[in-house]
Design an enzyme around this catalytic site. Structure first.
Site, short mmCIF file in Angstrom:
data_model
loop_
_atom_site.label_atom_id
_atom_site.label_comp_id
_atom_site.label_asym_id
_atom_site.label_seq_id
_atom_site.Cartn_x
_atom_site.Cartn_y
_atom_site.Cartn_z
N ARG A 53 -97.65 -1.66 22.44
CA ARG A 53 -97.93 -0.45 21.68
C ARG A 53 -98.62 -0.78 20.36
O ARG A 53 -98.38 -0.15 19.33
CB ARG A 53 -96.65 0.35 21.43
CG ARG A 53 -95.90 0.76 22.67
CD ARG A 53 -96.71 1.69 23.55
NE ARG A 53 -95.97 2.00 24.76
CZ ARG A 53 -96.05 1.32 25.90
NH1 ARG A 53 -96.86 0.28 25.99
NH2 ARG A 53 -95.34 1.67 26.95
N SER A 108 -92.83 9.61 23.96
CA SER A 108 -91.85 8.64 23.48
C SER A 108 -91.92 8.53 21.96
O SER A 108 -92.96 8.15 21.41
CB SER A 108 -92.10 7.27 24.11
OG SER A 108 -91.97 7.33 25.51
N GLU A 133 -92.62 5.12 17.34
CA GLU A 133 -93.90 4.92 18.00
C GLU A 133 -94.90 5.97 17.53
O GLU A 133 -96.11 5.73 17.49
CB GLU A 133 -93.72 5.03 19.53
CG GLU A 133 -94.95 4.69 20.33
CD GLU A 133 -94.67 4.61 21.81
OE1 GLU A 133 -95.54 5.04 22.59
OE2 GLU A 133 -93.59 4.14 22.21
#
Length: 335
Positions: free
Chosen positions: A162, A234, A330
């Site tokens: 990520r 998420s 995130e």
């Protein structure tokens, strides 16, 4: 190039937060991106993709720049691979559908992820055993600081979990205009994710079209539609811990799930940690944790950024107190 003053960002972010920006600039070409630099240099600004991984404060006292460059073209191919270039403004899932329809393999496991093509390398989006870095060969764009064109190879993008160079060295400086993907003309399916593997076994088929269909089914059953319920997918990253830390956790929590990483560390599902802190399906004011997927925080209706952050911080605190693990967001918070 379209310019809007004092514009509501509610329709520009999947959380549905009613933020307001001083100015929004939408660019439809590389030339327009370069022209916009005169507006944003020396000003507070944010480069916006699809708005699916962002949480806006109620007021953004600056300029939103949105590169909305479209177009898909084949730039190179041989007997085995084909290189497909897409504009940053192309809808991600529509692009995935295009590649799957052409039987070009590599992106099917990333089906139904909301957002744009241009945002995909920034976050190095990933799901169901695949990451976009596995297919990207080139990212192009313009630097805000110099106005110069750039073209970065996969290696130069410094992709991680990520993460990418666009979230570190070039954060806020790189305006991505195009991304080129190398796809397989003789695709092999990736069914490393157990639910997909089980579904494919029932189907008795082995095509990327079937993989895409199953992943769409899984996502629709597990995740809320941002068009119906405001969310950013998420909200937290899955934490990675050392093997010694994990072994200690395993002693206290024998059922804790994990994924072994090649560097020896262990990845733990943040959703499991959140659920075992009692947050699954719980609300805090106008924000809530999704009742099926606790990794997703949702807007219960008219939530503000502060509402979402208050819930996120309460979760972070509880996970830290119970498991000794620090969860990291995130989602990008823009204020």
């Amino acid at each position: 190039m379209n310019t809007y003053q004092k514009v509501s960002l509610k329709s520009y972010n999947s959380f549905g937060i009613s933020s307001v920006a001083n100015k929004l600039i939408e660019c439809q070409s590389v030339e327009e991106v370069k022209s916009s630099l005169n507006d944003i240099k020396g000003s507070k600004y944010y480069i916006l993709g699809g708005g699916n991984n962002v949480l806006f404060a109620d007021l953004f006292d600056g300029i939103i720049l949105r590169p909305n460059i479209l177009g898909i073209s084949v730039v190179n191919e041989d007997d085995n691979f084909i290189d497909v270039k897409a504009g940053a403004g192309e809808d991600w899932d529509s692009f995935v559908a295009y590649t799957v329809d052409k039987n070009y393999g590599g992106l099917e496991n990333l089906s139904l992820i909301p957002g744009t093509v241009g945002a995909s390398p920034v976050q190095n989006i990933g799901a169901y055993g695949a990451e976009v870095k596995d297919t990207i060969i080139c990212v192009e764009g313009v630097f805000v600081s110099s106005g110069e064109y750039f073209s970065l190879t996969n290696e130069e993008c410094l992709f991680g979990y990520r993460n990418s160079i666009f979230k570190s060295k070039y954060k806020g400086d790189a305006i991505i205009t195009h991304v080129t993907f190398r796809l397989n003309k003789h695709p092999e399916v990736n069914i490393s994710y157990a639910p997909v593997r089980d579904a494919m076994a029932i189907r008795c088929t082995n095509t990327i079209q079937a993989v895409r269909e199953e992943i769409i089914n899984i996502r629709n059953n597990k995740l809320p539609d941002p068009k119906v319920t405001g969310n950013a997918g998420s909200f937290f990253k899955n934490p990675e811990v050392s093997s010694s830390v994990f072994n200690e956790l395993k002693t206290n929590y024998p059922a804790i799930p994990s994924y072994q990483l090649t560097n020896g560390d262990v990845k733990i599902p943040a959703a499991w940690l959140i659920e075992h802190c009692g947050w699954k399906g719980k609300s805090l004011g106008r924000a809530a944790v999704h009742h099926i997927q606790p990794l997703v925080l949702i807007n219960n209706g008219n939530a503000t950024a502060d509402d979402i952050l208050k819930l996120a911080n309460a979760i972070i605190s509880d996970v830290k107190n119970k498991f000794g693990i620090e969860l990291n967001m995130e989602v990008n918070y823009v204020k």
